[in-house]
Design a protein around this motif. Structure first.
Motif, PDB file in Angstrom:
ATOM      1  N   GLY A  37       0.755  -1.348  -0.192  1.00  0.00           N
ATOM      2  CA  GLY A  37      -0.063   0.157   0.029  1.00  0.00           C
ATOM      3  C   GLY A  37       0.868   1.417   0.001  1.00  0.00           C
ATOM      4  N   CYS A  38       2.174   1.229  -0.027  1.00  0.00           N
ATOM      5  CA  CYS A  38       3.101   2.327  -0.091  1.00  0.00           C
ATOM      6  C   CYS A  38       3.353   2.775  -1.472  1.00  0.00           C
ATOM      7  N   LEU A  39       2.842   4.012  -1.778  1.00  0.00           N
ATOM      8  CA  LEU A  39       2.816   4.473  -3.041  1.00  0.00           C
ATOM      9  C   LEU A  39       4.084   5.520  -3.097  1.00  0.00           C
ATOM     10  N   LYS A  40       4.537   6.009  -1.923  1.00  0.00           N
ATOM     11  CA  LYS A  40       5.734   6.966  -1.953  1.00  0.00           C
ATOM     12  C   LYS A  40       6.056   7.074  -0.295  1.00  0.00           C
ATOM     13  N   PHE A  41       7.461   7.023  -0.013  1.00  0.00           N
ATOM     14  CA  PHE A  41       8.021   7.062   1.114  1.00  0.00           C
ATOM     15  C   PHE A  41       9.408   7.634   1.113  1.00  0.00           C
ATOM     16  N   ARG A  42       9.302   9.272   1.298  1.00  0.00           N
ATOM     17  CA  ARG A  42      10.760   9.816   1.386  1.00  0.00           C
ATOM     18  C   ARG A  42      11.055  10.663   2.692  1.00  0.00           C
ATOM     19  N   LEU A  43      12.407  10.210   2.980  1.00  0.00           N
ATOM     20  CA  LEU A  43      12.776  11.054   4.081  1.00  0.00           C
ATOM     21  C   LEU A  43      13.872  12.178   3.741  1.00  0.00           C
ATOM     22  N   LEU A  44      13.290  13.297   4.510  1.00  0.00           N
ATOM     23  CA  LEU A  44      13.779  14.648   4.382  1.00  0.00           C
ATOM     24  C   LEU A  44      14.335  15.137   5.764  1.00  0.00           C
ATOM     25  N   GLU A  45      15.453  15.969   5.597  1.00  0.00           N
ATOM     26  CA  GLU A  45      15.839  16.472   6.952  1.00  0.00           C
ATOM     27  C   GLU A  45      15.677  17.857   6.946  1.00  0.00           C
ATOM     28  N   GLY A  46      15.098  18.754   7.955  1.00  0.00           N
ATOM     29  CA  GLY A  46      15.252  20.247   7.835  1.00  0.00           C
ATOM     30  C   GLY A  46      16.384  20.756   7.669  1.00  0.00           C
ATOM     31  N   ARG A  47      16.282  22.113   7.241  1.00  0.00           N
ATOM     32  CA  ARG A  47      17.613  22.680   6.640  1.00  0.00           C
ATOM     33  C   ARG A  47      18.355  23.059   8.098  1.00  0.00           C
ATOM     34  N   ASP A  48      17.565  23.460   9.268  1.00  0.00           N
ATOM     35  CA  ASP A  48      18.362  23.491  10.452  1.00  0.00           C
ATOM     36  C   ASP A  48      18.928  22.649  11.202  1.00  0.00           C
ATOM     37  N   GLY A  49      18.636  21.461  10.663  1.00  0.00           N
ATOM     38  CA  GLY A  49      19.198  20.004  11.274  1.00  0.00           C
ATOM     39  C   GLY A  49      18.570  19.735  12.493  1.00  0.00           C
ATOM     40  N   THR A  50      17.438  20.068  12.882  1.00  0.00           N
ATOM     41  CA  THR A  50      16.795  19.885  14.208  1.00  0.00           C
ATOM     42  C   THR A  50      15.472  18.587  13.943  1.00  0.00           C
ATOM     43  N   CYS A  51      15.270  18.344  12.627  1.00  0.00           N
ATOM     44  CA  CYS A  51      13.962  17.470  12.749  1.00  0.00           C
ATOM     45  C   CYS A  51      13.992  17.003  11.465  1.00  0.00           C
ATOM     46  N   PHE A  52      13.295  15.848  10.972  1.00  0.00           N
ATOM     47  CA  PHE A  52      13.029  15.036   9.790  1.00  0.00           C
ATOM     48  C   PHE A  52      11.548  15.066   9.439  1.00  0.00           C
ATOM     49  N   TYR A  53      11.442  14.959   8.041  1.00  0.00           N
ATOM     50  CA  TYR A  53      10.019  14.833   7.648  1.00  0.00           C
ATOM     51  C   TYR A  53      10.061  13.638   6.781  1.00  0.00           C
ATOM     52  N   LEU A  54       8.991  13.197   7.009  1.00  0.00           N
ATOM     53  CA  LEU A  54       8.526  11.895   5.945  1.00  0.00           C
ATOM     54  C   LEU A  54       7.503  12.347   5.077  1.00  0.00           C
ATOM     55  N   ASP A  55       7.575  12.439   3.686  1.00  0.00           N
ATOM     56  CA  ASP A  55       6.770  12.598   2.801  1.00  0.00           C
ATOM     57  C   ASP A  55       6.279  11.335   2.310  1.00  0.00           C
ATOM     58  N   GLU A  56       4.946  10.983   2.361  1.00  0.00           N
ATOM     59  CA  GLU A  56       4.554   9.913   2.201  1.00  0.00           C
ATOM     60  C   GLU A  56       3.269   9.784   1.308  1.00  0.00           C
ATOM     61  N   GLU A  57       2.815   8.705   0.673  1.00  0.00           N
ATOM     62  CA  GLU A  57       1.816   8.523  -0.066  1.00  0.00           C
ATOM     63  C   GLU A  57       1.311   7.180   0.071  1.00  0.00           C
ATOM     64  N   TRP A  58       0.128   7.026   0.364  1.00  0.00           N
ATOM     65  CA  TRP A  58      -0.638   5.580   1.078  1.00  0.00           C
ATOM     66  C   TRP A  58      -2.005   5.415  -0.028  1.00  0.00           C
ATOM     67  N   ALA A  59      -2.002   4.145  -0.359  1.00  0.00           N
ATOM     68  CA  ALA A  59      -3.185   3.605  -1.239  1.00  0.00           C
ATOM     69  C   ALA A  59      -4.437   3.822  -0.245  1.00  0.00           C
ATOM     70  N   SER A  60      -4.458   3.565   0.958  1.00  0.00           N
ATOM     71  CA  SER A  60      -5.472   3.650   1.813  1.00  0.00           C
ATOM     72  C   SER A  60      -5.133   3.864   3.348  1.00  0.00           C
ATOM     73  N   ASP A  61      -6.240   4.145   4.000  1.00  0.00           N
ATOM     74  CA  ASP A  61      -5.945   4.051   5.549  1.00  0.00           C
ATOM     75  C   ASP A  61      -5.824   2.797   6.111  1.00  0.00           C
ATOM     76  N   ASP A  62      -6.187   1.744   5.417  1.00  0.00           N
ATOM     77  CA  ASP A  62      -5.902   0.656   5.772  1.00  0.00           C
ATOM     78  C   ASP A  62      -4.475   0.032   5.470  1.00  0.00           C
ATOM     79  N   ALA A  63      -3.830   0.484   4.567  1.00  0.00           N
ATOM     80  CA  ALA A  63      -2.298   0.336   4.176  1.00  0.00           C
ATOM     81  C   ALA A  63      -1.558   1.127   5.157  1.00  0.00           C
ATOM     82  N   LEU A  64      -1.970   2.354   5.611  1.00  0.00           N
ATOM     83  CA  LEU A  64      -1.335   3.082   6.630  1.00  0.00           C
ATOM     84  C   LEU A  64      -1.311   2.247   7.975  1.00  0.00           C
ATOM     85  N   ALA A  65      -2.325   1.929   8.429  1.00  0.00           N
ATOM     86  CA  ALA A  65      -2.622   1.102   9.669  1.00  0.00           C
ATOM     87  C   ALA A  65      -1.915  -0.312   9.571  1.00  0.00           C
TER      88      ALA A  65
END
Length: 97
Positions: A37-65
């Protein structure tokens, strides 16, 4: 079943656990991308180096669960209780254009 949706998660580690969180995220990239169910899953880091972001796309709520319940994800969530400065911010969105 829901339709596909986007999700952005902001993960803010405590400074002393920045490397632990980075490695835990890197470790789950490939298995997550292989989930049906995962259509996209990218890892990004904030430019200030204090946090991470996940940029995701899921086929459904069930797939995410199913992802959240996966054997390789649940231990990471348990570690986050001690490693994170604040709870993960999760934003679910629907693409408009």
């Amino acid at each position: 079943m829901t339709s596909p949706f986007q999700l952005v998660a902001k993960i803010t580690p405590k400074p002393e656990h920045m490397q632990d969180v980075r490695q835990s995220l890197l470790d789950v990239l490939e298995p997550t991308r292989a989930e049906a169910g995962c259509l996209k899953f990218r890892l990004l880091e904030g430019r200030d180096g204090t946090c991470f972001y996940l940029d995701e796309e899921w086929a459904s709520d069930d797939a995410l669960a199913a992802h959240y319940a996966a054997d390789y994800i649940t231990p990471v969530f348990a570690k986050y209780e001690a490693w994170l400065a604040k709870p993960v911010e999760i934003h679910k969105m629907t693409a408009l254009a």
